[in-house]
Design an enzyme around this catalytic site. Structure first.
Site, PDB file in Angstrom:
ATOM      1  CG  HIS A 121      17.594   9.002  37.139  1.00  0.00           C
ATOM      2  ND1 HIS A 121      17.125   7.868  37.925  1.00  0.00           N
ATOM      3  CD2 HIS A 121      16.601   9.624  36.308  1.00  0.00           C
ATOM      4  CE1 HIS A 121      15.702   8.054  37.525  1.00  0.00           C
ATOM      5  NE2 HIS A 121      15.533   8.999  36.688  1.00  0.00           N
ATOM      6  CG  HIS A 167      10.733  10.146  42.288  1.00  0.00           C
ATOM      7  ND1 HIS A 167      10.872   8.604  42.039  1.00  0.00           N
ATOM      8  CD2 HIS A 167      10.767  10.458  40.865  1.00  0.00           C
ATOM      9  CE1 HIS A 167      10.600   8.325  40.760  1.00  0.00           C
ATOM     10  NE2 HIS A 167      10.569   9.726  40.248  1.00  0.00           N
TER      11      HIS A 167
END
Length: 553
Positions: A121, A167
């Site tokens: 992830h 991110h």
């Protein structure tokens, strides 16, 4: 007087630290040696019989026994005629007697949906989810650990003319997409030759999607798996996809500025050209997507199964928990053909992880983990993927893949009867004196080790037990036995952890490992331990014994 007394105390304690004795074979091993030895020696044939009959290695050959003989020849304890007790003991407590196989041995010719995949992830983050750097290093490290699914979040760069990975909505620094793709290409098949899947979380306009298509095509070349048709009725197998890279993301849709699909009639030619370019860019990008992600269109149920095409669905751990309460069997049925990816909930800003068992017991193939941290759940994840030679693909148990006569499937919410008993005996340990500094655990005395051993699995199977601490001993001998009833052994891993006892309850870490119970070798086994970060120690290991029995015996 007090000074003399203190110095005597220190001297006395350090003398205890260096008093290292050679480990003695346990009584069980002495008895086994006597059973197989003739004239205090185990011959090659005797050793082969022991491996087949007692260790349960039905496919062991005389050549395997000879390799063990050869590995001991440099020791003074080896005799030309065969193994004396000490040599037999060193073999059992050595590298040629591991607890699981290191070879790929599952059927690799089934569709991808029939496997659990080692899945990362936000694979580019070096630390927490809010402010850490993005880098190719964690991508490389994950691939070298056997991870087969890499996630990249794609965003326009500050000039809107290039693509970076970061991110979104956080303070994490970016890294160029091309660097990530090259790192994947260079390291994809070092640990495993089975396919690598790159999941894109795509936040790009069409012109940058076209750049991604070009980058991906040029970087991977023949390594890239491009499907023959837009939709797949069934996913290919890991065997067919060996040394291939697959792209998985939500397919883009082209919309022209007038709100119509395709080109409009009443626009100037420049606008037509621009729209055509955008449509071509969308098509180029879409063609590269081997695994389509997304929810079904319209009012169709999230768990809708389309007989004509397969897809990937992504849910957070929290969404899975909620869905599992009422739709457990529907999820299992969905994952028999389609892919389900589970990812950590957004509040895990510290890059911690969650219990993977809920995902696995519902058939979720991609239980995505933050690989840059460490902790109990990541160790369990790594334990599961030690199975099948550590290739990153573990065949799902048959009960998750089949339906009964009335189309009923495995119900993860039910409790099942005990089907197997696992007996674990913890004999002894060694190697801390070689891998740790002599004062690492205690400044003035040898360590007081104890072992925690238990099961991570479905709720009814999950338990942790522990031995008594052995005081002041670098070579602790516990000789303690534990019984573990298992209702779903196929999804269980054996957790093993060594701690150094502290009166405060804040015990020091002395090594750990997790092993897939479905692959445990029976008999006496040398179990290597790892650091908190999953790195195998050079010397630290436990001598253990594993036996399986039916619950009625």
């Amino acid at each position: 007087m007090s000074n003399n007394k203190q110095s005597f105390k220190v001297c006395f304690c350090f003398r205890r630290i260096f008093r290292l004795k050679v480990a003695e074979p346990p009584e069980d091993i002495k008895k086994m040696f006597d059973m197989y030895a003739e004239n205090d020696t185990i011959s090659l044939d005797d050793l082969h019989s022991f491996m087949v009959d007692f260790q349960g290695e039905a496919d062991a050959t005389k050549e395997d026994a000879q390799a063990i003989f050869n590995s001991l020849k440099h020791l003074n304890i080896f005799q030309r005629k065969g193994l004396h007790l000490d040599a037999f003991f060193r073999y059992l407590f050595g590298d040629l007697n591991p607890p699981i196989s290191s070879k790929v041995h599952h059927d690799m010719k089934a569709p991808l949906a029939h496997y659990f995949l080692f899945t990362g992830h936000n694979s580019y983050l070096t630390g927490n989810q809010l402010s850490s750097n993005s880098s190719v290093h964690p991508i490389t490290q994950a691939l070298l650990r056997g991870v087969r699914v890499i996630e990249l979040d794609l965003w326009p760069n500050s000039k809107k003319n290039g693509v970076e990975v970061r991110h979104g909505g956080t303070l994490t620094s970016p890294v160029d997409l091309i660097k990530c793709l090259r790192a994947i290409k260079d390291n994809a098949f070092t640990a495993s030759e089975y396919p690598v899947i790159i999941t894109f979380e795509d936040h790009l306009p069409a012109d940058l999607q076209a750049k991604v298509a070009k980058m991906v095509t040029e970087t991977f070349g023949d390594m890239l798996y491009v499907p023959n048709s837009e939709f797949l009725m069934e996913f290919p197998s890991p065997e067919i996809l060996k040394r291939k890279v697959l792209i998985s993301t939500k397919p883009p849709e082209y919309h022209d500025p007038q709100g119509h699909k395709g080109a409009a009639d009443n626009k100037d030619s420049d606008q037509d050209d621009q729209d055509e370019d955008e449509e071509n860019a969308t098509v180029q990008y879409k063609q590269l997507i081997a695994i389509h992600a997304g929810k079904p269109k319209g009012d169709l149920d999230m768990w809708h199964i389309d007989p004509m095409k397969v897809r990937r669905l992504s849910l957070s751990e929290q969404q899975l928990e909620n869905a599992a309460k009422t739709r457990g069997t529907d999820i299992v049925r969905f994952t028999q053909r389609n892919l389900l990816r589970i990812y950590p909930k957004g509040t895990r800003l510290d890059s911690s992880n969650y219990n993977p068992m809920l995902g696995w017991s519902h058939g979720a193939q991609m239980v995505a983990f933050n690989m840059q941290g460490h902790g109990k759940h990541l160790t369990i994840m790594e334990g599961m993927f030690k199975a099948n030679g550590g290739c990153g693909y573990v065949k799902k148990p048959d009960f998750l893949l089949t339906s009964g006569p009335d189309n009923e499937v495995f119900n993860p919410e039910k409790s099942y009867r005990v089907r197997q008993m696992l007996k674990v005996k913890v004999y002894m340990g060694e190697g801390w004196h070689a891998d740790f500094h002599r004062t690492h655990f205690d400044r003035f005395s040898p360590p007081d080790f104890f072992v925690r051993v238990g099961i991570a699995g479905v709720p009814n199977d999950t338990i942790m037990l522990e031995t008594k601490p052995i005081e002041d001993e670098w070579f602790p001998v516990w000789n303690e036995e534990f019984n573990f009833p298992l209702s779903v052994p196929e999804l269980a891993v054996l957790r093993i952890q060594v701690k150094e006892y502290d009166n405060t309850g804040n015990h020091d870490f002395g090594g750990e490992t997790c092993l897939p119970i479905s692959e445990l070798k029976t008999g006496f086994r040398a179990v290597p331990l790892h650091s908190k970060r999953g790195i195998k120690y050079k010397s630290v290991k436990l001598l253990m014994r594993f036996e399986f029995e039916s619950p009625d015996s």
